[in-house]
Design a protein around this motif. Sequence first.
Motif: not given
Length: 75
Positions: A10-11, A34, A55-57, A59
């Motif tokens: 995500d970065d 994502e 990750l934002p959404d 694991d």
Amino acid sequence: MAERILLIEDDSRLAEMVSEYLGESGFRVRSQPEAARAGAARAQPFDALVLDLMLPDMDGLEVCRELRAKSDTPC
């Protein structure tokens, strides 16, 4: 034929750097920010998966478990 790698990171700066480094080493890299957006990509054959664990959404370990249940792609 170059080996295909799916990168889930995500970065965006880190993803770009890793993609460039792997590309210069002869790999074909597909990058997704994502896990959910990479769902269709995970259905395609890849030689390896490089993924962020936080990750934002989803694991990253869960992504790896799902993939391992369906294929032999290393992650």
